[in-house]
Design an enzyme around this catalytic site. Structure first.
Site, PDB file in Angstrom:
ATOM      1  N   CYS A  53       0.822  -1.208   0.000  1.00  0.00           N
ATOM      2  CA  CYS A  53       0.000   0.000   0.000  1.00  0.00           C
ATOM      3  C   CYS A  53       0.861   1.264   0.000  1.00  0.00           C
ATOM      4  O   CYS A  53       0.604   2.207  -0.748  1.00  0.00           O
ATOM      5  CB  CYS A  53      -0.928   0.010   1.213  1.00  0.00           C
ATOM      6  SG  CYS A  53      -1.981  -1.453   1.327  1.00  0.00           S
ATOM      7  N   SER A  54       1.877   1.274   0.832  1.00  0.00           N
ATOM      8  CA  SER A  54       2.728   2.457   0.978  1.00  0.00           C
ATOM      9  C   SER A  54       3.814   2.575  -0.080  1.00  0.00           C
ATOM     10  O   SER A  54       4.203   3.683  -0.438  1.00  0.00           O
ATOM     11  CB  SER A  54       3.391   2.460   2.358  1.00  0.00           C
ATOM     12  OG  SER A  54       2.433   2.708   3.359  1.00  0.00           O
TER      13      SER A  54
END
Length: 160
Positions: free
Chosen positions: A48-49
């Protein structure tokens, strides 16, 4: 699971503004607007990051240039975590961070993912969609939570 042509389910999200926590409904966010919404299993998680969110930041201007009013991300996290993630990624002002703390939205949309075997509980599937006035006009859902190809910004740009 929600499909192209469906209206988004009614839900209330939490976000953090300069004035503190604020509740936003699907009508507030999507009513009369063209919105790119992407969902992630969790803030601060590796894919996600490192892969998913950065693509939307890098392509922010190109997405907005194609008539999009808002780019938003949703995760089954609380609004404090989502706010910290926005600040850590320097995304404030570019992406609207929506907390779906009880997974009400992702469950109603059929986009929930059971990761309780790994100790993470209910999370969001990794997805992206284009929503016009509350109606889904494009939907991309990943087969596995560790991928960000089908739901990435590059694929979504092709659909705008």
């Amino acid at each position: 699971m929600i499909t192209v042509g469906d209206k988004l389910p009614e839900a209330t999200f939490k976000t953090v503004t300069a004035d503190g926590a604020k509740s936003l409904t699907t009508a507030d966010i999507f009513g009369g607007k063209k919105v790119v919404l992407f969902g992630v299993p969790g803030a601060f998680t590796p894919t996600c990051s490192n892969n998913h969110l950065p693509g939307y930041l890098e392509n922010h201007d190109a997405i907005i240039a194609r008539g999009v009013d808002t780019i938003a991300v949703v995760a089954v996290n609380d609004h404090f975590v989502m706010d910290a993630w926005a600040r850590a990624t320097e995304s404030n002002g570019k992406i609207l961070f929506l907390a779906d703390g009880n997974a009400d939205f992702v469950r109603a949309a059929g986009l929930d993912l059971d990761l309780s075997a790994g100790g993470l509980g209910t999370r969001s599937k990794r997805f992206s969609m284009i929503v016009e006035d509350g109606k889904v006009t494009a939907l991309n859902v990943e087969d596995a939570p560790g991928q960000a190809v089908e739901s990435g910004a590059a694929k979504l740009l092709e659909q705008l």
